[in-house]
Design an enzyme around this catalytic site. Sequence first.
Site, PDB file in Angstrom:
ATOM      1  N   HIS A 150       5.806  49.181 -43.387  1.00  0.00           N
ATOM      2  CA  HIS A 150       7.026  48.845 -44.136  1.00  0.00           C
ATOM      3  C   HIS A 150       6.721  48.114 -45.444  1.00  0.00           C
ATOM      4  CE1 HIS A 150       9.609  50.016 -40.762  1.00  0.00           C
ATOM      5  NE2 HIS A 150       8.605  49.580 -40.016  1.00  0.00           N
ATOM      6  N   SER A 188       8.899  45.049 -38.816  1.00  0.00           N
ATOM      7  CA  SER A 188       9.858  46.148 -38.889  1.00  0.00           C
ATOM      8  C   SER A 188      11.273  45.744 -38.509  1.00  0.00           C
ATOM      9  CB  SER A 188       9.396  47.301 -37.998  1.00  0.00           C
ATOM     10  OG  SER A 188       9.208  46.858 -36.674  1.00  0.00           O
ATOM     11  N   LYS A 236       7.867  56.578 -43.920  1.00  0.00           N
ATOM     12  CA  LYS A 236       8.852  55.671 -44.520  1.00  0.00           C
ATOM     13  C   LYS A 236       8.923  55.950 -46.025  1.00  0.00           C
ATOM     14  CE  LYS A 236       8.134  52.929 -40.484  1.00  0.00           C
ATOM     15  NZ  LYS A 236       8.197  54.057 -39.629  1.00  0.00           N
TER      16      LYS A 236
HETATM   17  N1  PMP Z   1       3.788  50.592 -37.446  1.00  0.00           N
HETATM   18  C1  PMP Z   1       5.006  50.101 -37.736  1.00  0.00           C
HETATM   19  C2  PMP Z   1       5.125  48.669 -38.163  1.00  0.00           C
HETATM   20  C3  PMP Z   1       6.140  50.902 -37.629  1.00  0.00           C
HETATM   21  O1  PMP Z   1       7.339  50.420 -37.879  1.00  0.00           O
HETATM   22  C4  PMP Z   1       5.975  52.256 -37.218  1.00  0.00           C
HETATM   23  C5  PMP Z   1       7.153  53.206 -37.081  1.00  0.00           C
HETATM   24  N2  PMP Z   1       8.379  52.682 -36.929  1.00  0.00           N
HETATM   25  C6  PMP Z   1       4.694  52.714 -36.920  1.00  0.00           C
HETATM   26  C7  PMP Z   1       3.621  51.859 -37.051  1.00  0.00           C
HETATM   27  C8  PMP Z   1       4.477  54.121 -36.446  1.00  0.00           C
HETATM   28  O2  PMP Z   1       4.609  55.002 -37.509  1.00  0.00           O
HETATM   29  P1  PMP Z   1       4.981  56.535 -37.324  1.00  0.00           P
HETATM   30  O3  PMP Z   1       6.466  56.626 -37.253  1.00  0.00           O
HETATM   31  O4  PMP Z   1       4.414  57.180 -38.527  1.00  0.00           O
HETATM   32  O5  PMP Z   1       4.339  57.004 -36.068  1.00  0.00           O
END
Ligand code: PMP
Length: 392
Positions: free
Chosen positions: A209, A181, A240
């Site tokens: 992502h 991320s 996303k």
């Molecule tokens: N996994 C990754 C790699 C993320 O970047 C994120 C959120 N930034 C999440 C899980 C969590 O997702 P959510 O925002 O739907 O809780």
Amino acid sequence: MDLFKKCDYERLKQVREKGIYPWFHVLESRQAPVVQMEGKRMIMLGSNNYLGLAEDERVIAAGHEALEKYGSGVSGSRFLNGTLDLHLQLEHALAEFTGYEDAMTCSTGFQTNLAIISAICGKDDYILSDRENHASIYDACRLTFAKMLRYRHSDMNDLERQLQSVPDDAGKLIVTDGVFSMRGDICCLPEICALAKKYGARVMVDDAHGLGVIGPGGRGTAHHFGLASEVDILMGTFSKSLASLGGYVAASRTVVDFLRHASAPFIFSASIPPASAAVALAALRHLRRHPELPTHLREVSDYARKVFVQHGIPLKPGAETNLAPILPIVIGGTQETLVVAKRAYEGGVFTNPFIPPGVPEGGGLLRTSVTATHTPALIDEAAGILAEALKC
Ligand code: PMP
């Protein structure tokens, strides 16, 4: 010692006193390439709305219809009173799109990681996790009594060394983000799958992502490498590319059925509200009908990378060739990072600053990202503002 002593957070105080506090800026419009924030026009370079579907009228209409038909919330968990036909349609569509036998949805991506790992891994098991995995994976590992071994970011020698230290008969899960991320780089999935085979481990990919971004038609990291059959557990989020809120796990029917009946974060939490489920489903169907969308996103992000480099904006080494629309800008010191973020914000560009402990000491960066709906003109304008903000 008083339990609340830690709440008097000195670092936070200093940041506020210096006027460089960068968080909780208030949006007053839709997620779009240009937003209104605190009364100002702002070019949004901090959104994960990668395909631009959070502002797509058809997707929004699906949310309206579901709100009318099912009401505002489900008031219970999937396990009990909170299963809608919409959830089943969404799970079916996800399993089909990602190529797995079955899928299960949770109310956030964060919760999905907790739901999977806490149920699958127990006290005699080992979890091998990339150091740069998402925070939800770290927390999920803490929820188990399994041993967590962290390997250096995408360092396959380190992963193998750690696998060698695990008893042969122990259960082993290798877990990795598909697309990381913060850096936007892709995991070394072929090597991970080969090591998993060699050492009898299972593989889990967090593709938050990756879905909608890479792989044929946006099917994600496993398909990008042609390795869907070797990834045992795939998870992702709707927050996303799919323009909503919620998460999913896709796996074999046996594994998903086990999670449905054994995962506390899934069983004891209310399910995704109707409008959010309908939006995720509409966004997924839209992506299916428009397999060219991820290619367009790639063109936009290639353009942004080129323009950033032309403006002398220092991208994190390796990020010049990222396939994902994530452009991390290297700054360094914490104060410097927050000052540049503030100058960019004042200039009209929203970015996400990352400072320790989110990144190593001295590794402050501005995470910028583009979406399929950013125009070249907006990217040119944003790059000019960022280049100016960096001159401090
Ligand atoms: N996994 C990754 C790699 C993320 O970047 C994120 C959120 N930034 C999440 C899980 C969590 O997702 P959510 O925002 O739907 O809780």
